[in-house]
Design an enzyme around this catalytic site. Sequence first.
Site, short mmCIF file in Angstrom:
data_model
loop_
_atom_site.label_atom_id
_atom_site.label_comp_id
_atom_site.label_asym_id
_atom_site.label_seq_id
_atom_site.Cartn_x
_atom_site.Cartn_y
_atom_site.Cartn_z
N ASP A 163 2.06 3.21 2.92
CA ASP A 163 1.12 4.26 2.56
C ASP A 163 1.79 5.54 2.04
O ASP A 163 1.54 5.94 0.91
CB ASP A 163 0.19 4.59 3.75
N TRP B 71 0.25 13.79 3.46
CA TRP B 71 -0.33 13.12 4.62
C TRP B 71 0.71 12.76 5.69
O TRP B 71 0.38 12.48 6.82
CB TRP B 71 -1.06 11.83 4.18
N HIS C 230 1.52 5.34 -2.19
CA HIS C 230 1.04 6.38 -3.13
C HIS C 230 2.26 7.00 -3.80
O HIS C 230 2.80 7.99 -3.34
CB HIS C 230 0.23 7.45 -2.39
N GLN D 295 -9.46 9.00 -5.82
CA GLN D 295 -9.21 9.69 -4.53
C GLN D 295 -10.39 10.57 -4.09
O GLN D 295 -10.71 10.63 -2.90
CB GLN D 295 -7.96 10.56 -4.67
N HIS E 112 -9.23 1.51 -0.27
CA HIS E 112 -9.17 2.27 0.97
C HIS E 112 -10.56 2.08 1.59
O HIS E 112 -11.56 2.46 0.98
CB HIS E 112 -8.94 3.75 0.69
N GLU F 116 -11.41 4.30 6.32
CA GLU F 116 -10.27 5.02 6.91
C GLU F 116 -10.82 6.23 7.67
O GLU F 116 -10.74 7.37 7.22
CB GLU F 116 -9.28 5.45 5.83
N HIS G 194 0.84 -1.22 0.00
CA HIS G 194 0.00 0.00 0.00
C HIS G 194 0.86 1.25 0.00
O HIS G 194 1.46 1.62 1.01
CB HIS G 194 -0.92 0.02 1.23
FE FE2 Z 1 -3.52 5.09 1.09
#
Ligand code: FE2
Length: 422
Positions: A308, A314, A58, A151, A209, A212, A56
């Site tokens: 992630d 993030w 990005h 997203q 996802h 979350e 996982h």
């Molecule tokens: Fe993610």
Amino acid sequence: MFDLIVKGGVLPDGRVSDIGIKADKIAAVEDLSGADAGDVIDASGDLVSPPFVDPHFHMDATLSYGLPRINASGTLLEGIGLWGELKQVMTQDEVVARALRYCDWAASMGLLAIRSHVDTCDDRLLGVEALLDVREQVKDYIDMQLVAFPQDGFYRDPTARENTIRALDMGVDVVGGIPHFERTMADGAASVKELCELAAARGLQVDMHCDETDDPMSRHIETLAFETQRLGLHGRVAGSHLTSMHSMDNYYVSKLLPLIAEAEINVIPNPLINIVLQGRHDSFPKRRGLTRIKEMLAMGINVGWGQDCVLDPWYSLGTADMLDVAFMGLHVAQMTSPDEMRTCFDMVTTHNARTMGLKDYGLQVGAKASLVVLDASNPIEALRLRAARLHVVANGRIVSQTPRGDAALDLKDRPETVRRRH
Ligand code: FE2
């Protein structure tokens, strides 16, 4: 005659063995004393592991920290807003350059398989074009899977549905989703249904996802398990995050876990990110936002740690090191017994390989000749030290080497040795 022999390494299960490699395959796992080889790695007493796997990530956002500004609140939602700003100004060349730089870091850390989500809420599909290019450029040393990830919501964003399908047509590997970000619970559930149907029709895997959030009523994992079971996608679906499960009613969870097990859903908590993003709306006590790891492992559900984010809207830290990820997971999930710590290591290797459906993964004869030699004698020590990756071999070729640590005090000493010395 072997092309490469890795001599005397300690395998994750404790066996000591030489490993003989011919071309890009493991050809022998046995005592190879006296055998000829083009090249030899002396791994005497060092842990030799199959490569780390991150299910996982990005990669379209990585290494963009501070662009165009920093996430002030530290929340998931501000991160999504910030990413929306960056998408307007980033170029394809910039995304490719950042992703390739990240792949260099990954290779140096022995991280040789990565599943990356790629945002499909962009009419230009700039990130998709960029990461398809990167997947091709790194294929000799990194197995990369791309997930079509809407997203801003498969239904909530006006063109996400069409663009997600376009991305799959362009060669993106896995179907993604974000049901908790749709406008309503009903839309979220409908998105799970349609996205699973898309995957089933195309013979693809699913990785969403899912939930979350800290909302105990966010229950899209229930729909994901149901659709997986209904469409016969057993073992081919992953639920990423599942943080709402941290806050759910215990009776409800006692019904939910068997449904997840029945559908053979793979579960991907992302401890570095979950621990910083979740609980931000709480006063005290603050929830930790990690899903129910030990409970799912005990039911035979495949759970593996994901990374992630690294240096993006993030998350402001990170180094592509899956041992960091497992180290944080071990703490937050309180997996501190020897067996549990060993499981944490397996979660960033074999468990994640199973989630990604990697073929020929492992240290057995016939497997792909990809492995890591670590400056540690066993998986627990590797976690404790976040040990140096002394040698990284990808498809039979040495792609990275790092010198042993040179600390003033040898941190590999057992406690009794340290006590004697002081
Ligand atoms: Fe993610």
